[in-house]
Design a protein around this motif. Structure first.
Motif: not given
Length: 230
Positions: A119-121, A155-158, A161-174, A183-189
């Protein structure tokens, strides 16, 4: 034309997985998922105008309009529980859609799954394979970048619901750590992240493990009560 494409038979579905493609992509990226996921988990996908089944339509008039159109489009699916899955820019729009559904209906999706998204980039990458393909794709990418740049969620409350993050091990973009923090900042779970072989397009490159993880996370969202394996 409606922004929603439904790839599963409605009478089999007990929960909907609503997918949002990466920048430059369209709903067809998820067409074959309906035959590869448990039959109780229906697959539908959203697409912005100007591509896929909406080719020839004017570009989206900003992020707020796009999310509002998406919220209208998924209305018929809300009789059943829904999960949102977004890839790259699609994850950002999925987040905004989750907030829009909460504002309209007082409830959130059962879970949100954010793949290859920081989200930050925020970025809108693609694979350029030919001059002809590039000429066709560039206007779509410019339009999508305009939608992403137009976002102003304020500004909005997180989400709760659960938020799951999926990542590519060789992702040069993230940056994986930054993505988890964002993404942790976007949820209470917050949920433990999942990593998969591949780069920014690992969702397509290693679809088997990704779909297996999706089925597990969907089943967990309802306590293992809803899905049946094929």
């Amino acid at each position: 034309m409606n922004a929603l494409r439904v790839w599963s038979k409605t009478d089999e579905v007990r929960m909907w997985l609503i997918c949002l493609p990466p920048g430059g992509g369209d709903a067809r990226l998820f067409r074959d998922w309906a035959g590869r996921l448990p039959e109780g988990l229906g697959v539908a996908a959203l697409e912005l105008p100007g591509r896929g089944g909406r080719k020839g339509e004017p570009w989206a008039d900003g992020a707020e309009a796009a999310v509002g159109e998406f919220a209208d489009a998924v209305e018929p699916l809300l009789e059943r529980p829904v999960l949102l899955f977004g890839h790259s820019m699609g994850a950002v729009l999925a987040l905004d859609l989750a907030h829009e559904l909460r504002a309209r209906h007082g409830r959130e999706p059962l879970a949100l799954i954010a793949a290859a998204s920081e989200l930050s980039r925020p970025r809108t990458p693609t694979i350029l394979t030919s001059a002809e393909f590039l000429a066709e794709l560039l206007p779509v990418l410019r339009a999508d970048l305009g939608v992403a740049a137009d976002r102003n969620p304020g500004a909005r409350a997180p989400l709760t619901c659960p938020v799951h993050v999926y990542l590519g091990e060789q992702d040069p973009m993230v940056d994986g750590l930054a993505a988890q923090r964002d993404w942790a900042a976007q949820t209470t779970r917050e949920q433990p992240p999942r990593s998969f072989p591949g780069g920014h397009f690992f969702v397509q490159e290693t679809a088997g493990p990704v779909l297996a993880a999706l089925a597990e996370d969907a089943d967990a969202a309802v306590g293992g009560r809803l899905l049946r394996s094929r």
